[in-house]
Design an enzyme around this catalytic site. Structure first.
Site, short mmCIF file in Angstrom:
data_model
loop_
_atom_site.label_atom_id
_atom_site.label_comp_id
_atom_site.label_asym_id
_atom_site.label_seq_id
_atom_site.Cartn_x
_atom_site.Cartn_y
_atom_site.Cartn_z
N GLN A 169 0.86 -1.18 0.00
CA GLN A 169 0.00 0.00 0.00
C GLN A 169 0.90 1.23 0.00
OE1 GLN A 169 -3.77 -0.69 0.21
NE2 GLN A 169 -2.58 -2.36 -0.68
N ALA A 193 -11.66 2.48 4.23
CA ALA A 193 -10.68 1.66 3.53
C ALA A 193 -9.82 2.48 2.58
CB ALA A 193 -11.40 0.54 2.78
N HIS A 194 -8.89 1.79 1.93
CA HIS A 194 -7.91 2.48 1.08
C HIS A 194 -8.57 3.18 -0.12
CE1 HIS A 194 -7.14 -1.68 -1.07
NE2 HIS A 194 -8.36 -1.24 -1.23
N ASN A 195 -8.03 4.35 -0.40
CA ASN A 195 -8.43 5.17 -1.56
C ASN A 195 -9.85 5.71 -1.48
OD1 ASN A 195 -6.38 2.91 -2.95
ND2 ASN A 195 -5.98 5.05 -3.47
#
Length: 353
Positions: A203, A244-246
């Site tokens: 990540q 969560a990511h993004n």
């Protein structure tokens, strides 16, 4: 009554600070803030919901903050505002006694890398660890036990309560409040499967948080897989929220407790997500959307408004009956289609359905 209050204020002082109208004795002093039902003779109370109008006649408060249209129902001193709940929000800070450990200086037990850039009047509490190349703006407060990873930036007048963890490269704007146990910048949930086992995806993005953001306790905001996870200005995030990511969250949005947002979903400006709402990944939620509590959103929302899913609570026996009927909906829909075709005289099509 708030017997621990350290300050008292005249009603004139409070009215002037709030921009409120005043009916009564402006020299009357109050030392606490309470609800209509709990207020004592030295407290100021507030009325923001018509449902509580019935308590105006029995409250022991010295004064009440309310809408001008309710003033005639009040026999004590009155402060009037068009938005009394907003007035209550401002008023609450006059009586907030919570210590935040804001004495400038670095505790002897803190570990601060020599490369850290420290602004004016910064406070770093006991046991805090500040990594290399971190930038701390003026009046920043780092609470006890916080861990701030390398290359983080924290804007002026931001507050990290005890035991907040920032991974590397996290950017936080001005006047942010991060509550205890929050973890910002941890790895997003990214793995590839080769048919037999999982392979971790690095990540390599970051987390960027705007100005005037508040993050509740034990909330997790994951770093981006490639680009950044972005939290806009004036976003309010409750406790135990998973981002969560993004994910991108637009300015002035608010997320209640236990909201979960899957990766790469974009939430617009001025959105409200009720407690326990779940958003699937890779969705686009437009500006001005409100999703009520415990709803699951699996498709993008393109039109502003209020959205809900799921069912409210009901007696278990009735719920079990309805659960059986849910499973029959597809069959019922097909039968209804056949009946509609018969009603139009399309018997051949109906028989061939």
């Amino acid at each position: 009554m708030n017997t621990n209050a350290k300050h008292t204020y005249t009603l004139s002082e409070l009215a002037s600070a709030l921009g409120a109208g005043l009916i009564g004795d402006g020299e009357r002093r109050v030392s606490g803030l309470a609800t209509l039902t709990d207020a004592g003779p030295d407290d100021i109370a507030f009325l923001a919901n018509r449902a509580y109008l019935k308590y105006l006649g029995t409250t022991r408060a010295a004064a009440v903050l309310l809408h001008p249209s309710y003033a005639e129902h009040c026999s004590m001193h009155v402060l009037t505002l068009e938005n009394p709940y907003l007035g209550y929000a401002h008023l609450s800070h006059f009586f907030d006694l919570s210590p935040v450990g804001s004495v400038p200086g670095i505790d002897a037990t803190a570990v601060v890398d020599e490369s850290v850039s420290i602004g004016e009047r910064v406070s770093i509490g006991p046991g805090a660890v500040i990594g290399a190349n971190v930038t701390l703006g003026d009046d920043v407060i780092i609470g006890p036990g916080c861990s701030v990873g390398p290359d983080c930036e924290i804007g002026a007048r931001s507050l990290l309560h005890a035991n907040v963890t920032l991974y590397y490269g996290v950017v936080i704007g001005k006047r942010a409040i991060i509550h205890s146990g929050a973890v910002i910048g941890g790895d997003g949930f990214g793995f590839a499967h080769d048919g037999s086992q999982w392979h971790k995806i690095a990540q390599i993005g970051g987390v960027v948080i705007g100005d005037d953001v508040e993050v509740g306790s034990c909330t997790s905001i994951d770093r981006g897989a490639l680009g950044d996870t972005v939290i806009g200005n004036d976003v309010k995030i409750d406790s135990q929220v998973q981002i969560a990511h993004n994910v991108h969250i637009g300015d002035h949005s608010a997320l209640a407790g236990c909201v979960g947002i899957a990766g790469s979903t974009h939430v617009g400006r001025q959105c409200l997500l009720g407690g326990g709402v779940g958003l699937a990944g890779h969705l686009e939620i437009c500006d001005g959307v409100q999703v009520t509590g415990m709803s699951l959103v699996t498709n993008s929302i393109e039109v502003p408004g209020v959205y809900s899913s799921g069912t409210g609570s009901m007696p278990n026996k009735l719920w079990r009956k309805n659960a059986v009927r849910y499973k029959q909906l597809d069959d019922m829909a097909k039968r209804l289609t056949r009946l509609e075709k018969l009603g139009r005289g399309d018997k051949n099509d109906a028989q061939g359905e």
